[in-house]
Design a protein around this motif. Sequence first.
Motif, short mmCIF file in Angstrom:
data_model
loop_
_atom_site.label_atom_id
_atom_site.label_comp_id
_atom_site.label_asym_id
_atom_site.label_seq_id
_atom_site.Cartn_x
_atom_site.Cartn_y
_atom_site.Cartn_z
N ARG A 519 0.83 -1.20 0.00
CA ARG A 519 0.00 0.00 0.00
C ARG A 519 0.86 1.25 0.00
O ARG A 519 0.55 2.24 -0.66
CB ARG A 519 -0.94 -0.01 1.21
N TYR A 522 2.28 2.23 -3.53
CA TYR A 522 1.34 2.85 -4.45
C TYR A 522 0.72 4.14 -3.90
O TYR A 522 0.25 4.98 -4.67
CB TYR A 522 0.26 1.85 -4.84
N SER A 523 0.71 4.29 -2.60
CA SER A 523 0.14 5.52 -2.04
C SER A 523 1.04 6.71 -2.30
O SER A 523 0.61 7.86 -2.20
CB SER A 523 -0.11 5.37 -0.54
#
Length: 524
Positions: A519, A522-523
Amino acid sequence: MERVLKGDSPAAPFQVGEFRVEPGLDRIVGANGAIAVEPRAMDLLLFLAAHPGQTLTKEQLLDTVWKGASVVEGVLPKTIFALRHALGDHAENPRYILNVPRRGYRLIAAVTALPGALPTALDDLRSAEVPAAADAADAAAPAPPERVAAEPELTQVDVRAGRRGSAVVAYTLLAVFGTIAVALTVARFRDDPVAPDSSAGASVPSGVTAQSVEKVLLEARLLWSRRDPADVTRAYDLLRQAAREAPESAEVRGWLALALVIRANYVGSTLESFEQAENEADRALKLDPRSAVAHCAKGLVALNRRLSLGEAVAEQRRALELDPQLVVAHQFLAEALSAAGQNDEARQVIEAALQLEPLSPVLHGVEGLVLLRADLPLAALDAFDRVLVLAPQFGWVHRYRAYSLARLGRPMDAADALYKEAEALKEDPAVLARLRADITRSGLPGYWKWRLERVEVMMRSRGWVPRPSQYAEALAGVGRYDEALAQLRAAPAAGDGEYFLYFRDSPAFDPIRDRPEFRAIYSR
């Protein structure tokens, strides 16, 4: 959005024609097994089933199923298309859903209760107000069919059985005539009357001047539309020659910048290619600050080189302000919006692009990507199938078909789609035989095992450097998750922007999708 038709308790299963409908599971079960359908498509089927044999207007369907929500144009025909797809139905010879031209739709198959009563939801829906005049009008002579743009049901592809039927023949004919029309348009601007030769060895015409920019751009777009690496390279060579002979043309410079990015993505990406593309776009904007195609190229570079979604969206919006008919700006804006999670607007943008070029395989493919990102895998599958009818050589479409099939719970079909991608990429017959054996033996895991071995063999024997996101997918597919995460971290710095964004939808990453490391990558 709240399910609009099921109330507080799930609707019970019932029978429509030869199919068992299971609303609580959003699936339709037939002789060939269960087929998942989108929740909204199931809601639509429930409402039709509540009024079998009765024509329901498009307004009634939109008001009841979508509850008056703002929706993109064409959402109802596309949802009907998805239902027909699941039911094996055909618009030109319907057995389940009849289109009553200029009025609405009617369920013509029998609706039968299974043991127990029909679901309360259906009973409630039967009490919905339906104009009495609707049935009387059904007996009238059918009105002329609506225009194609309002009813995108030219093709009905049965993915499970591989049957395309006469509707696909019609769509294919439209594709052929569309391609011929583009080729004839290009030929009209050439010095000789022959359409461009797409062979890799074809020479680039000399004597290109600012006055002949239009024919160069038409020919380049025709070559790009084939999405074959040799044709993409030839389009780049053509524009490079044009830039040499018309160095002060902002239009040519802008298209050359786009060609550099597209060529990098199809033939092999390098940071130098993206840097050169940005330089060409900047040069075009110095020549003409209002060059729509130069702003489009700047946005595409921002997405690929820097993963700057905000900049990419802003540049594509600016391009469309300057030229609302610039189809590539619609395409790349839809991609950037989808990557940023703005899926509703992305769908509106790609719909607008398809109105401008309804037979573009690339645009149908991007529509599929947007729908997949919006978690509408069945609708995405329909879009990808349209691409393969229009242009069977599109290798990357097989991959995203596979992602859609995996999300629909069909891993063996997903593995077969990935095999077809390898075929489209012209893998050696012996290599394909090995892949087929691996898939037959263990399905999707067999593909990932083959893919990783193939990547590593090419790295050792040819010195080939894979895209980090590609390598990460293969590593994750065989369970080497820490190595996969390391590759994903390296992808943005390696100029792997577009693939980094789209490979994240791969089912190979499902086991680590909720890990904080994934996460966090991609964040950013």
